[in-house]
Design an enzyme around this catalytic site. Sequence first.
Site, PDB file in Angstrom:
ATOM      1  N   CYS A 154      14.944   2.907 -27.350  1.00  0.00           N
ATOM      2  CA  CYS A 154      14.239   1.803 -26.686  1.00  0.00           C
ATOM      3  C   CYS A 154      13.882   2.157 -25.247  1.00  0.00           C
ATOM      4  O   CYS A 154      13.097   1.456 -24.612  1.00  0.00           O
ATOM      5  CB  CYS A 154      15.068   0.532 -26.720  1.00  0.00           C
ATOM      6  SG  CYS A 154      15.452   0.032 -28.399  1.00  0.00           S
ATOM      7  N   HIS A 198       9.099  -6.625 -28.173  1.00  0.00           N
ATOM      8  CA  HIS A 198       9.779  -5.362 -27.880  1.00  0.00           C
ATOM      9  C   HIS A 198       9.218  -4.239 -28.746  1.00  0.00           C
ATOM     10  O   HIS A 198       9.909  -3.703 -29.615  1.00  0.00           O
ATOM     11  CB  HIS A 198      11.288  -5.558 -28.109  1.00  0.00           C
ATOM     12  CG  HIS A 198      12.133  -4.361 -27.795  1.00  0.00           C
ATOM     13  ND1 HIS A 198      11.725  -3.329 -26.979  1.00  0.00           N
ATOM     14  CD2 HIS A 198      13.391  -4.024 -28.213  1.00  0.00           C
ATOM     15  CE1 HIS A 198      12.693  -2.415 -26.904  1.00  0.00           C
ATOM     16  NE2 HIS A 198      13.700  -2.814 -27.654  1.00  0.00           N
TER      17      HIS A 198
END
Lengths: 144, 380
Positions: B81, B330
């Site tokens: 991420c 996201h």
Amino acid sequence: MAEAETQGKQVKPILPFLHISDNPDEKPYLAGSKCKSCGATYLGARMACSKCFSTEPMEDVKLSDKGELHVFSIVHQSAPGIPTPYVAAIVDLPEGVSVRCNIEGVEPDPKNLKFGMPVEMYTEIVHTDRDGNDIMAFKFRPAK
Amino acid sequence: MREVAMVGAGMIKFGRYPEKGVHELAAQAALLALQDADMTMKDVELLASGNLYQSSAMIGQRIMKEIGQTGIPVINVANACATGSTAYREAYMAVASGAYDTALAVGSEQMGKMGLLGGGGGGGGGGISPEGIVGSGLMPAVFGQAGVEHMRNYGTTEEQFAKIAVKNHKHSMHNPYSQYQVEMSLEDVMNARTIAWPNTLYMCCPTGDGAAAAVLTTMEKAKQLTTEPIKVATSTLTSDPYTERDLTMPDVNTLTKNASKLAYEDAGVGAEDLDLVELHDCFATAEMLHYENLGLCGEGEAGKLIDDKETYVGGRIPVNASGGLLSKGHPLGATGVANICEVYWHLKGQAGGRQVEGAKVGLAHVIGLGSACTIHILQK
Ligand SMILES: [Zn+2]
């Protein structure tokens, strides 16, 4: 594959650190390794110590089948094909190792789980692979 | 190392773009950032492209085929991420080192509906995954457990975690780039179905597609371009150090604490100097932990911080004015760059209805499980 056919059905661990003895009287256990230099203990094997970088071969240790519940989550939605709800937990063993595991034997509800509660390991066959080998997993449940 | 300035930011609204290629989304964001900097590809000397799920697809080069092929070096980056923010750091390092004057960082991702349940788990024996049989390595359980550890240590409640989601969804109402803009009450959040206790559906970030980009150059050049250059005061990247449980329970706390200590030292600012923070709220529980990890409050005081609404825009230290990952979305590779763009817009006074008034110093934090942590501090 040919070996499995000639030797017949085998019991294989779901993860490499679940040790299954050839002697059926010996209970399966979690295998760990302990750094001779700093004492850090790991689940399974390590090439060198992640804490102190010692490359001296580590001592094999048989980890305890009793531990304490550190934390948990109740998983209600997971990847396709994985049954829910279930208790996904981290259990601390007395050797200073933590283990990721399922907690069975209680309804998956936060009220049934207490931080620090004693838990014990057991094993069961969870799957049979293409070659007919049984796959054994370890799980934890509240200690009796 | 030379002083580095950010002179352009661009992002597309996060959402679903099944009809487009991910390089097209990335190229769109890159063009927006270049326009913002009053530049074109001919001014760029190095491109760093972050993309996780298509990390072998040469997305960086494909961006240039859309907007200008100049033969410059391209680095394709993957770091969970933290992929986008690591690409940003590559661009930063290129300029700071003196090797290049102007660099472009682009983060992009097309996730479809796969989301945070994709991947993970780890290989088991006999062709069966241990996921769900021997605990869980997937993000919802990992961040559920991390939140439960905070409950265990400090008595934090389900309601306090839910309040964080209420705040971020409220903030999203003023962010046109946000995938979702839906205000929710505490009851709405708490009564939603549980994904992995204590996080309910609205306490988990949605999945989607997106892209964001940033232009970095020397402070010297930035001063010729603008009277109010934005300094990149630190670009810090760390991995997880040895801690006792880290190998089975990713220690996102030590990871972020180490990174924030280094970042504050490097930037010469402290948590008390920050006017806003964009932090990695992949789950509501994560935001709670990072209040303490980034030093926004003392150990064990995070619950009180949200109870007192101090992290709302207008509060003492606004957190995730953008709506956070919980609302904004996201798209893994885009997130890290988008968080920095958000801070940049606040410092430029361009954040519209969500503007933190008079913002001069802002921090963007991202973690990638496995683990990586980036912290960028921008300063006016
Ligand atoms: Zn050691």
